[in-house]
Design a protein around this motif. Sequence first.
Motif, mmCIF file in Angstrom:
data_model
loop_
_atom_site.group_PDB
_atom_site.id
_atom_site.type_symbol
_atom_site.label_atom_id
_atom_site.label_comp_id
_atom_site.label_asym_id
_atom_site.label_seq_id
_atom_site.Cartn_x
_atom_site.Cartn_y
_atom_site.Cartn_z
ATOM 1 N N MET A 1 0.857 -1.182 0.000
ATOM 2 C CA MET A 1 0.000 0.000 0.000
ATOM 3 C C MET A 1 0.902 1.244 0.000
ATOM 4 N N THR A 2 0.615 2.167 -0.872
ATOM 5 C CA THR A 2 1.422 3.382 -0.969
ATOM 6 C C THR A 2 0.837 4.481 -0.099
ATOM 7 N N GLU A 3 1.710 5.341 0.340
ATOM 8 C CA GLU A 3 1.307 6.464 1.168
ATOM 9 C C GLU A 3 0.654 7.536 0.304
ATOM 10 N N ALA A 4 -0.388 8.177 0.827
ATOM 11 C CA ALA A 4 -1.056 9.246 0.092
ATOM 12 C C ALA A 4 -0.099 10.427 -0.053
ATOM 13 N N PRO A 5 -0.140 11.093 -1.192
ATOM 14 C CA PRO A 5 0.750 12.253 -1.368
ATOM 15 C C PRO A 5 0.376 13.381 -0.410
ATOM 16 N N ILE A 6 1.398 14.129 -0.008
ATOM 17 C CA ILE A 6 1.176 15.274 0.867
ATOM 18 C C ILE A 6 0.518 16.378 0.052
ATOM 19 N N LYS A 7 -0.510 16.978 0.619
ATOM 20 C CA LYS A 7 -1.235 18.046 -0.069
ATOM 21 C C LYS A 7 -1.159 19.324 0.744
ATOM 22 N N GLY A 8 -1.533 20.420 0.123
ATOM 23 C CA GLY A 8 -1.584 21.704 0.811
ATOM 24 C C GLY A 8 -0.204 22.307 1.006
ATOM 25 N N PRO A 9 -0.102 23.247 1.954
ATOM 26 C CA PRO A 9 1.158 23.953 2.163
ATOM 27 C C PRO A 9 2.345 23.039 2.438
ATOM 28 N N ALA A 10 2.126 21.939 3.144
ATOM 29 C CA ALA A 10 3.231 21.039 3.492
ATOM 30 C C ALA A 10 3.873 20.405 2.262
ATOM 31 N N SER A 11 3.170 20.398 1.140
ATOM 32 C CA SER A 11 3.755 19.823 -0.079
ATOM 33 C C SER A 11 4.956 20.634 -0.567
ATOM 34 N N TYR A 12 5.064 21.863 -0.131
ATOM 35 C CA TYR A 12 6.189 22.726 -0.502
ATOM 36 C C TYR A 12 7.428 22.499 0.368
ATOM 37 N N PHE A 13 7.261 21.874 1.525
ATOM 38 C CA PHE A 13 8.332 21.816 2.512
ATOM 39 C C PHE A 13 9.637 21.201 2.010
ATOM 40 N N PRO A 14 9.616 20.086 1.292
ATOM 41 C CA PRO A 14 10.899 19.538 0.814
ATOM 42 C C PRO A 14 11.669 20.513 -0.082
ATOM 43 N N SER A 15 10.965 21.196 -0.971
ATOM 44 C CA SER A 15 11.658 22.134 -1.858
ATOM 45 C C SER A 15 12.122 23.381 -1.111
ATOM 46 N N ILE A 16 11.393 23.797 -0.084
ATOM 47 C CA ILE A 16 11.807 24.944 0.728
ATOM 48 C C ILE A 16 13.102 24.615 1.464
ATOM 49 N N GLU A 17 13.143 23.438 2.082
ATOM 50 C CA GLU A 17 14.350 23.041 2.808
ATOM 51 C C GLU A 17 15.549 22.935 1.873
ATOM 52 N N LYS A 18 15.326 22.387 0.702
ATOM 53 C CA LYS A 18 16.414 22.238 -0.266
ATOM 54 C C LYS A 18 16.904 23.600 -0.767
ATOM 55 N N LYS A 19 15.980 24.469 -1.126
ATOM 56 C CA LYS A 19 16.347 25.750 -1.719
ATOM 57 C C LYS A 19 16.986 26.710 -0.717
ATOM 58 N N TYR A 20 16.465 26.755 0.504
ATOM 59 C CA TYR A 20 16.919 27.758 1.471
ATOM 60 C C TYR A 20 17.842 27.194 2.549
ATOM 61 N N GLY A 21 18.052 25.880 2.564
ATOM 62 C CA GLY A 21 19.047 25.272 3.430
ATOM 63 C C GLY A 21 18.766 25.267 4.923
ATOM 64 N N ARG A 22 17.505 25.436 5.277
ATOM 65 C CA ARG A 22 17.113 25.409 6.691
ATOM 66 C C ARG A 22 15.900 24.512 6.854
ATOM 67 N N PRO A 23 15.804 23.811 7.984
ATOM 68 C CA PRO A 23 14.626 22.964 8.200
ATOM 69 C C PRO A 23 13.366 23.800 8.429
ATOM 70 N N ILE A 24 12.244 23.220 8.120
ATOM 71 C CA ILE A 24 10.961 23.907 8.285
ATOM 72 C C ILE A 24 10.761 24.342 9.730
ATOM 73 N N SER A 25 11.239 23.558 10.679
ATOM 74 C CA SER A 25 11.078 23.924 12.094
ATOM 75 C C SER A 25 11.704 25.282 12.398
ATOM 76 N N GLU A 26 12.822 25.605 11.752
ATOM 77 C CA GLU A 26 13.448 26.920 11.960
ATOM 78 C C GLU A 26 12.599 28.035 11.364
ATOM 79 N N TRP A 27 12.053 27.794 10.173
ATOM 80 C CA TRP A 27 11.200 28.810 9.554
ATOM 81 C C TRP A 27 9.951 29.049 10.407
ATOM 82 N N LYS A 28 9.367 27.966 10.919
ATOM 83 C CA LYS A 28 8.181 28.107 11.765
ATOM 84 C C LYS A 28 8.520 28.872 13.044
#
Length: 71
Positions: A1-28
């Motif tokens: 069984m495959t995991e459902a894709p992440i939807k909404g704002p959280a779907s951006y989180f991997p690209s945000i972390e990659k582009k800006y070099g900081r974990p989402i927890s720091e941005w929050k």
Amino acid sequence: MTEAPIKGPASYFPSIEKKYGRPISEWKAEVRALYPAKHMELVTLLKDEHDMGHGHANAIVAHTLAEDGLK
């Protein structure tokens, strides 16, 4: 069984972390430190202070506010 894709704002989180070099927890944490600023004030700050794109800034702010019950 495959995991459902992440939807909404959280779907951006991997690209945000990659582009800006900081974990989402720091941005929050940065967003929370600026409470009680309004949604668009927080978005503008991330854009102006960190050269973040609108979609990425909005995703972080929207998710943080919703998580804290402020949306």
